[in-house]
Write an enzyme that holds these catalytic residues in place. Structure first.
Site, PDB file in Angstrom:
ATOM      1  CD  GLU A  27      -5.163  -9.230  12.365  1.00 59.19           C
ATOM      2  OE1 GLU A  27      -5.380  -9.527  11.176  1.00 59.19           O
ATOM      3  OE2 GLU A  27      -4.192  -8.530  12.699  1.00 59.19           O
ATOM      4  CE1 TYR A 114      -1.317  -2.836   9.406  1.00 62.33           C
ATOM      5  CE2 TYR A 114       0.592  -2.334   8.056  1.00 62.33           C
ATOM      6  CZ  TYR A 114      -0.250  -3.261   8.632  1.00 62.33           C
ATOM      7  OH  TYR A 114      -0.045  -4.597   8.431  1.00 62.33           O
TER       8      TYR A 114
END
Length: 237
Positions: A27, A114
């Site tokens: 993040e 991803y």
């Protein structure tokens, strides 16, 4: 959840052994790959998520050592392998750049974007060498900061850097099949090897567990696993 200049994280991610640090890294990295430079549409979301997963794994190695980096990379490769195997090697949703004409944009966001995206950068790094690769990453971020870009822009930036600044440019570019990576279905044209003790131990324990054999060493060996090894064990059995 990442937001420009402010990341929200569940306090359950703060654990004593640091085993959830990969989520925090992911993040935080989005502050650069995702917020500073953003994909221009959902067709190109792999740029944001693939780049972020790659940097997350790379930084894991810098913070916790190569063993942790390899375990993290093995985990992401396993996710990708199982996803593509389940979807089928000719499924158009296994492309990095998906044609979303008539499709829900959410279809473009999955394990492939991803982890196959991260694998592209894992393939590029040793070809360029770490010093040159990181120099390109800094240039890429500086060039496209506060902009939304597509796959062609990323490719042009990478090719331009290699041609201008690397003596072995022809050799390096000859190794990269951009069309296969970006628009090919199925598994990528590069499969890393994970032949090192910590992964082999997990594979061996998986075989023992799946055979349901009585093995008094099983519990002791499992107890000695690192947190990441335990996660890999349960994710793959």
């Amino acid at each position: 959840m990442e937001n420009p200049s402010l990341t929200f994280a569940n306090p359950m991610l703060i654990v004593g052994d640091g085993s959830m640090s990969f989520v925090l890294l992911h993040e935080l990295v989005h502050s650069w790959t995702g917020n500073l430079v953003t994909h221009e549409s959902f067709e190109h979301i792999w740029i944001t998520e693939g780049f972020t997963v790659f940097l997350q794994v790379f930084l894991t190695g810098k913070l916790f050592g190569k063993v942790h980096e390899k375990l993290e990379a093995f985990e992401k490769y396993s996710y990708q392998y199982e996803a593509i195997k389940a979807m089928g090697s000719t499924n158009p949703l296994t492309k990095l750049v998906i044609d979303l004409d008539g499709l829900d944009p959410q279809k473009s966001l999955g394990t492939v974007q991803y982890c196959k995206g991260a694998q592209f950068f894992q393939f590029i790094l040793p070809l360029m060498g770490e010093k040159s690769f990181l120099e390109w990453v800094r240039l890429y971020l500086a060039t496209f900061m506060y902009k939304s870009i597509g796959t062609d822009s990323l490719k042009s930036s990478l090719v331009d850097y290699i041609q201008r600044r690397m003596d072995n440019a022809t050799k390096v570019l000859g190794e990269i099949d951009f069309d296969k990576w970006f628009y090919g279905t199925g598994f990528p044209p590069y499969s890393p090897t994970f032949d090192f003790p910590q992964v082999n131990e997990v594979k061996k324990m998986m075989q023992i567990f799946l055979k349901k054999e009585d093995n008094p060493q099983f519990i002791k060996k499992y107890a000695d696993f690192s947190s990441k090894q335990k996660m890999l064990f349960f994710e793959n059995v």
